[in-house]
Design an enzyme around this catalytic site. Sequence first.
Site, PDB file in Angstrom:
ATOM      1  N   GLU A  39     -32.401 -23.344  59.917  1.00  0.00           N
ATOM      2  CA  GLU A  39     -33.514 -24.253  60.154  1.00  0.00           C
ATOM      3  C   GLU A  39     -33.147 -25.563  59.451  1.00  0.00           C
ATOM      4  OE1 GLU A  39     -37.334 -22.836  58.795  1.00  0.00           O
ATOM      5  OE2 GLU A  39     -38.304 -24.710  59.393  1.00  0.00           O
ATOM      6  N   ARG A 263     -29.646 -10.009  51.915  1.00  0.00           N
ATOM      7  CA  ARG A 263     -29.326 -11.399  51.623  1.00  0.00           C
ATOM      8  C   ARG A 263     -28.551 -11.483  50.311  1.00  0.00           C
ATOM      9  NH1 ARG A 263     -33.507 -14.556  52.922  1.00  0.00           N
ATOM     10  NH2 ARG A 263     -32.967 -16.299  51.601  1.00  0.00           N
ATOM     11  N   LYS A 273     -34.700 -22.675  49.624  1.00  0.00           N
ATOM     12  CA  LYS A 273     -34.605 -24.108  49.906  1.00  0.00           C
ATOM     13  C   LYS A 273     -35.782 -24.867  49.306  1.00  0.00           C
ATOM     14  CE  LYS A 273     -33.377 -23.322  54.297  1.00  0.00           C
ATOM     15  NZ  LYS A 273     -33.032 -23.508  55.719  1.00  0.00           N
TER      16      LYS A 273
HETATM   17  P1  ATP Z   1     -34.292 -20.086  52.481  1.00  0.00           P
HETATM   18  O1  ATP Z   1     -35.141 -18.885  52.257  1.00  0.00           O
HETATM   19  O2  ATP Z   1     -33.261 -20.321  51.421  1.00  0.00           O
HETATM   20  O3  ATP Z   1     -35.050 -21.301  52.823  1.00  0.00           O
HETATM   21  P2  ATP Z   1     -33.861 -19.406  55.167  1.00  0.00           P
HETATM   22  O4  ATP Z   1     -33.592 -17.987  55.457  1.00  0.00           O
HETATM   23  O5  ATP Z   1     -35.205 -19.924  55.466  1.00  0.00           O
HETATM   24  O6  ATP Z   1     -33.394 -19.716  53.693  1.00  0.00           O
HETATM   25  P3  ATP Z   1     -32.480 -20.429  57.400  1.00  0.00           P
HETATM   26  O7  ATP Z   1     -32.074 -21.819  57.641  1.00  0.00           O
HETATM   27  O8  ATP Z   1     -33.557 -19.851  58.216  1.00  0.00           O
HETATM   28  O9  ATP Z   1     -32.847 -20.347  55.870  1.00  0.00           O
HETATM   29  O10 ATP Z   1     -31.225 -19.472  57.395  1.00  0.00           O
HETATM   30  C1  ATP Z   1     -30.209 -19.494  58.346  1.00  0.00           C
HETATM   31  C2  ATP Z   1     -29.475 -18.198  58.324  1.00  0.00           C
HETATM   32  O11 ATP Z   1     -28.928 -17.958  57.039  1.00  0.00           O
HETATM   33  C3  ATP Z   1     -30.407 -17.048  58.624  1.00  0.00           C
HETATM   34  O12 ATP Z   1     -29.767 -16.184  59.535  1.00  0.00           O
HETATM   35  C4  ATP Z   1     -30.624 -16.401  57.300  1.00  0.00           C
HETATM   36  O13 ATP Z   1     -30.866 -15.034  57.438  1.00  0.00           O
HETATM   37  C5  ATP Z   1     -29.316 -16.685  56.579  1.00  0.00           C
HETATM   38  N1  ATP Z   1     -29.510 -16.716  55.137  1.00  0.00           N
HETATM   39  C6  ATP Z   1     -30.376 -17.486  54.442  1.00  0.00           C
HETATM   40  N2  ATP Z   1     -30.335 -17.195  53.139  1.00  0.00           N
HETATM   41  C7  ATP Z   1     -29.408 -16.217  52.986  1.00  0.00           C
HETATM   42  C8  ATP Z   1     -28.908 -15.474  51.868  1.00  0.00           C
HETATM   43  N3  ATP Z   1     -29.339 -15.694  50.618  1.00  0.00           N
HETATM   44  N4  ATP Z   1     -27.957 -14.548  52.102  1.00  0.00           N
HETATM   45  C9  ATP Z   1     -27.501 -14.324  53.334  1.00  0.00           C
HETATM   46  N5  ATP Z   1     -27.934 -14.973  54.428  1.00  0.00           N
HETATM   47  C10 ATP Z   1     -28.879 -15.909  54.265  1.00  0.00           C
HETATM   48 MG    MG Z   2     -35.757 -19.253  57.621  1.00  0.00          MG
END
Ligand code: ATP
Ligand code: MG
Length: 558
Positions: A39, A263, A273
């Site tokens: 995102e 994760r 984030k």
């Molecule tokens: P955050 O919670 O840090 O804001 P998010 O999951 O909302 O992260 P996205 O931009 O939606 O961030 O993530 C893009 C991809 O990265 C998704 O497939 C998500 O599952 C993966 N991802 C995000 N954080 C992690 C993590 N700590 N370990 C592994 N994969 C991750």
């Molecule tokens: Mg997300």
Amino acid sequence: MEVIESLAEERQLNFIEEIIEKDLADGKHQSVLTRFPPEPNGYLHIGHAKSICLNFGLAKRYGGKTNLRFDDTNPAKEDVEYVDSIKEDVSWLGFEWAAEFYASDYFEQLYTWAQDLIKKGLAYVDDQTQEEIRENRGTVTKAGIPSPWRERSVEENLDLFERMRLGEFKEGAKVLRAKIDMSHSNMLMRDPILYRIIYAHHHRTGDNWCIYPMYDYAHGQSDSIEKITHSICTLEFDVHRPLYDWFIEKLDIFPSKQYEFARLNLTYTVMSKRKLLELVRSGFVTGWDDPRMPTICGLRRRGYTPESIRLFAEKVGVAKRDNIIDLSLLEWCVREDLNKRANRYMAVIDPVKLTISNYPEGTTEIFRAPVNQENPDAGYREIPFSRELYIERDDFMENPPKKYFRLKPGGEVRLKYSYIIKCEDIIRDNNGDIIEIICTYDPESKPGTGEWRSVKGTIHWVSVANAVETELRLFDRLFTEADMDSIPQEKSYTDFLNPDSLVIKAGYTEPAILTDTSQIAVQFERNGYFIKDSESSEERLVYNRTVGLKSAWAPQQS
Ligand code: ATP
Ligand code: MG
């Protein structure tokens, strides 16, 4: 949470690889297509790097491809700045995406599919307020209460949904919901919201839309449009999987499948984030690329290489249960890579002056030393030597303990690549602080001449006349607590910020540093790996310490 501290060297197939191999063997898929779906609401962090390495790595391993898809369904928080940084970071990590897509490109198709669901009697427009919807959803032990608008006719729903799109209603006045089961044991299946009204400018579609699809409705369908075979996401989405499958089944579209892995969590840092953005906004760090941040751009500025991060992702593996990885594993990976590749120089971080009283004034000698002992191709560097030197303040002790082999009154050490010196005297200022150490040198101890004489200690040094003033930024962990997900509830994560996470020193480096052309970190001998910071200028060198030379970490041999 379990802290993972040991790793197998040789690994078996992870569970996703097992699934892929079976799908290919069964003929369920002819090839593999994965996607990385960020995102664009922030910069990527090391957790995303893990996901990138996994998605691109799997496709590569099985001769497939990976799409980069921006999951831009929430106009309020998204921005082009983030899109650009994400592309830069994925490329920097060494991956090439087959195609670049945006969930917003699918808004029209998603809208049509929502109409299809309405026509099948599987979606309805609900006029309840957000609060009413939440209250009427029930609890895990109590069934939900159907909305009074649940039995609207297909015609009325089609009409209202179209008018939602046309902007006839206020934000929050209406939503489109799937008609599934208000007493489903999975709360997400209790008539989830598909669309809500948001009057916000979208970074790509502008003001074309005032209804936006929810993540659950957009994500699986976007996968399906692209014909993603294996849609890999993190564990918290496992409860969303029935919904993912429900849409695909009801719409009868390409059967993408979702698989979840744990994760990545890392000790002494936070990964959300939202929290990282707060650190930037509060000014505790200087930006998303502050070298203390767990962001990819922060790690890059810190001196991490793509190779080291890919090695880390590989070592971490793919788990099905939440865990925390020790930060020292990440540091071990970068040492592993830089030890082979980094050029070597001497730098004095905390200088004290040393004068060699029996060395002629105004004379400069040149010593030659390999640029990198691990890499003969790197050649040699020239190190000037003269009567006045800087050495590290803590390489001298006036009253040392027994096994102290560095410089002490009356003691001898070898100056690296150069002579043996003996400490004869100490000069102090009015406060009693040592400002100069007086030594004599042994001209017979010159390397390459006569018989080699051994002394116990070797220290590094820089010739005063040739020293290059350098600002050295020493970083430490961002937080004082290892498991930041388990801090007491009454505390805020900002209570655990490490006040000593940045220490700035005014040091000196040998002049060969000025001709270093490597684009990666260098090793300042005995001090660690350092990379030239982007804030360096002609007048002022700034080096960031990537990591020290030693660590307690060693991967367990299998
Ligand atoms: P955050 O919670 O840090 O804001 P998010 O999951 O909302 O992260 P996205 O931009 O939606 O961030 O993530 C893009 C991809 O990265 C998704 O497939 C998500 O599952 C993966 N991802 C995000 N954080 C992690 C993590 N700590 N370990 C592994 N994969 C991750
Ligand atoms: Mg997300």
